[in-house]
Design an enzyme around this catalytic site. Structure first.
Site, mmCIF file in Angstrom:
data_model
loop_
_atom_site.group_PDB
_atom_site.id
_atom_site.type_symbol
_atom_site.label_atom_id
_atom_site.label_comp_id
_atom_site.label_asym_id
_atom_site.label_seq_id
_atom_site.Cartn_x
_atom_site.Cartn_y
_atom_site.Cartn_z
ATOM 1 N N HIS A 24 -16.226 -9.269 -21.699
ATOM 2 C CA HIS A 24 -17.117 -8.728 -20.662
ATOM 3 C C HIS A 24 -17.418 -7.279 -21.071
ATOM 4 C CE1 HIS A 24 -18.172 -7.073 -16.693
ATOM 5 N NE2 HIS A 24 -18.311 -8.307 -16.257
ATOM 6 N N LYS A 82 -11.874 -10.368 -6.952
ATOM 7 C CA LYS A 82 -11.932 -11.703 -7.565
ATOM 8 C C LYS A 82 -10.710 -12.528 -7.159
ATOM 9 C CE LYS A 82 -14.268 -10.122 -11.766
ATOM 10 N NZ LYS A 82 -15.647 -10.553 -11.681
HETATM 11 C C1 LIG Z 1 -13.413 -10.885 -17.719
HETATM 12 C C2 LIG Z 1 -13.929 -9.788 -16.838
HETATM 13 N N1 LIG Z 1 -13.562 -8.522 -17.083
HETATM 14 C C3 LIG Z 1 -13.975 -7.505 -16.333
HETATM 15 C C4 LIG Z 1 -14.795 -7.704 -15.255
HETATM 16 C C5 LIG Z 1 -15.223 -6.537 -14.433
HETATM 17 O O1 LIG Z 1 -14.603 -6.597 -13.188
HETATM 18 P P1 LIG Z 1 -14.996 -5.563 -12.021
HETATM 19 O O2 LIG Z 1 -16.478 -5.681 -11.846
HETATM 20 O O3 LIG Z 1 -14.228 -6.051 -10.854
HETATM 21 O O4 LIG Z 1 -14.577 -4.218 -12.467
HETATM 22 C C6 LIG Z 1 -15.215 -9.001 -14.962
HETATM 23 C C7 LIG Z 1 -16.154 -9.253 -13.847
HETATM 24 O O5 LIG Z 1 -16.875 -10.235 -13.817
HETATM 25 C C8 LIG Z 1 -14.766 -10.074 -15.768
HETATM 26 O O6 LIG Z 1 -15.131 -11.337 -15.528
#
Ligand SMILES: Cc1ncc(COP(=O)(O)O)c(C=O)c1O
Length: 405
Positions: free
Chosen positions: A122, A225
């Site tokens: 991500h 999440k």
């Molecule tokens: C694998 C992964 N890492 C990081 C994130 C980022 O999370 P946040 O937006 O809660 O900081 C996400 C969000 O979809 C994710 O799926």
């Protein structure tokens, strides 16, 4: 808690969508809906004992502080950390990684070494490392993907032959659903003296987290999440490492002594928690952890696996539909493309039936480029989904075929 009736714990599903349909929410990988217990915990906090934490000696400040520190202990147990001092509250995974990257690489000490990520990260677990690598003269390299949608661990071992400062890897891909062998990846990194970071944003709500088993130095997940509120997350770090790192931010609550000329700082976790915390978020996170623990991760996993396998089987029969990734070990999400049907058109069409799926690059553009596609459609499950949701989705998908193709 009965998994078959668990949807009733989530008030959002009691209402109809503007289209007059039931809400079929298939985007939990983006953010999960909230059970009544989480919503109530926040209302209760603001209604009955709201005050800032860690400062005043009056009630309700002492009660708020007690509850926040209790949640810290609960998080410690939830992730299997050795001490609650290894639990730093942040605003989420993105915030954790930005703070960590900025703090670890705050000097040119690591110049010439490399940071290893993977092609399935991500953007949250890529861009912050990229920026620090550029700033401090490190090379950023990525573990390549195999056609199966799994990481090429042979190539990873070759990458590790060069001096490596840090390996940052996701436990579950938010696009492919691939479950990575984090334990192996971290052990190999440790053998060459590299620091390890695990992005557990997708792992935490599906299987829970055990930092001892994962064998990592740092890890993060997001409350929103995990059936908890937005704006709260956790950064886990080994105690000695957290205490060695420069504070993530400076201000109230994190100092031991301040003079006009200079200041000294507390140990972890307070060292890294400058300013007023997201107290309501922390309390909501505590309620969310209670919720998932009450349901139990064995139940959550087997329920979501059942839905995922059922959907995979149904999608396999659909002409022109390509599922991204053929891996055996998959989290509760499926991304796919359909020849001649753009993901945004599909998701807009599905919305008319009250079905929420995600279309786009899923904040993983390097992965999209690898697959030579601009976007995909993603279905992801949470604890509240059921076979009827899968049924309705397939029905609407067939409707989309008739409408568009
Ligand atoms: C694998 C992964 N890492 C990081 C994130 C980022 O999370 P946040 O937006 O809660 O900081 C996400 C969000 O979809 C994710 O799926």
């Amino acid at each position: 808690m009965n998994i078959k009736s668990i949807k009733s714990e989530f008030p959002i599903f009691r209402q109809k969508t503007p289209a007059g349909t039931d809400l079929i929410y298939l985007d939990s990988a983006s953010s999960t809906q909230k059970p009544q217990s989480v919503i109530d915990s926040i209302t209760e906090f603001y209604s009955s004992h709201y005050a800032n934490t860690g400062r005043a000696s009056y009630w309700p400040a002492t009660e708020s502080t007690r509850q926040v520190e209790q949640v810290r202990k609960n998080v410690q147990q939830f992730i299997g950390a050795k001490s609650e001092t290894e639990v730093v509250f942040t605003s989420g995974t993105t915030d954790s990684i930005n703070k960590l990257a900025n703090s670890i690489f705050n000097s040119d000490l690591w110049k010439g070494r490399q940071i290893i990520v993977s092609e399935m990260e991500h953007h949250a677990n890529l861009v912050p490392w990229q920026i620090e690598a550029e700033r401090h003269g490190l090379n950023l390299v990525a573990i390549p993907l195999l056609d199966s949608g799994e990481l090429d661990l042979v190539a990873y071992k070759e990458l590790l032959e060069k001096p490596t400062a840090l390996v940052a890897i996701t436990a579950i891909s938010n696009v492919l659903g691939t479950i990575n062998d984090v334990n192996k990846i971290c052990r190999l990194a440790k053998a060459v003296g590299a620091i390890t970071f695990v992005d557990a944003a997708q792992l935490a709500p599906y299987a829970g987290v055990n930092v001892e088993y994962l064998c990592c130095d740092f890890l993060s997940f997001s409350g929103h999440k995990l059936y908890g509120p937005t704006g709260i997350g956790v950064l886990y770090g080994k105690q000695d490492l957290l205490n060695q790192l420069p504070p993530f931010a400076f201000g109230g609550g994190m100092i031991t002594e301040v003079d006009i000329e200079g200041s000294s700082f507390r140990d972890s976790p307070f060292r890294h928690e400058a300013g007023t915390l997201n107290i309501a978020g922390i309390i909501g996170l505590g309620a969310a952890i209670d919720f998932v623990e009450e349901v139990g991760f064995e139940t959550i996993q087997s329920h979501e696996d059942e839905l995922t396998i059922d959907l995979l089987n149904r999608l396999a029969d659909i002409e022109g539909l390509k599922i991204l990734g053929e891996q055996d070990r998959r989290g509760p999400l499926i991304s796919f493309t359909i020849d001649g049907l753009h993901p945004h058109d599909l998701s807009t069409y599905l919305n008319e039936s009250g079905i929420c799926v995600r279309a786009g690059h899923h904040c993983a553009q390097p992965l999209m480029k690898k697959y030579q596609i601009p976007a995909s459609t993603r279905v992801s499950f949470g604890v509240y989904n059921d076979m009827n949701d899968v049924e309705q989705f397939i029905k609407a998908l067939k409707g989309a075929y008739e409408f568009f193709l």
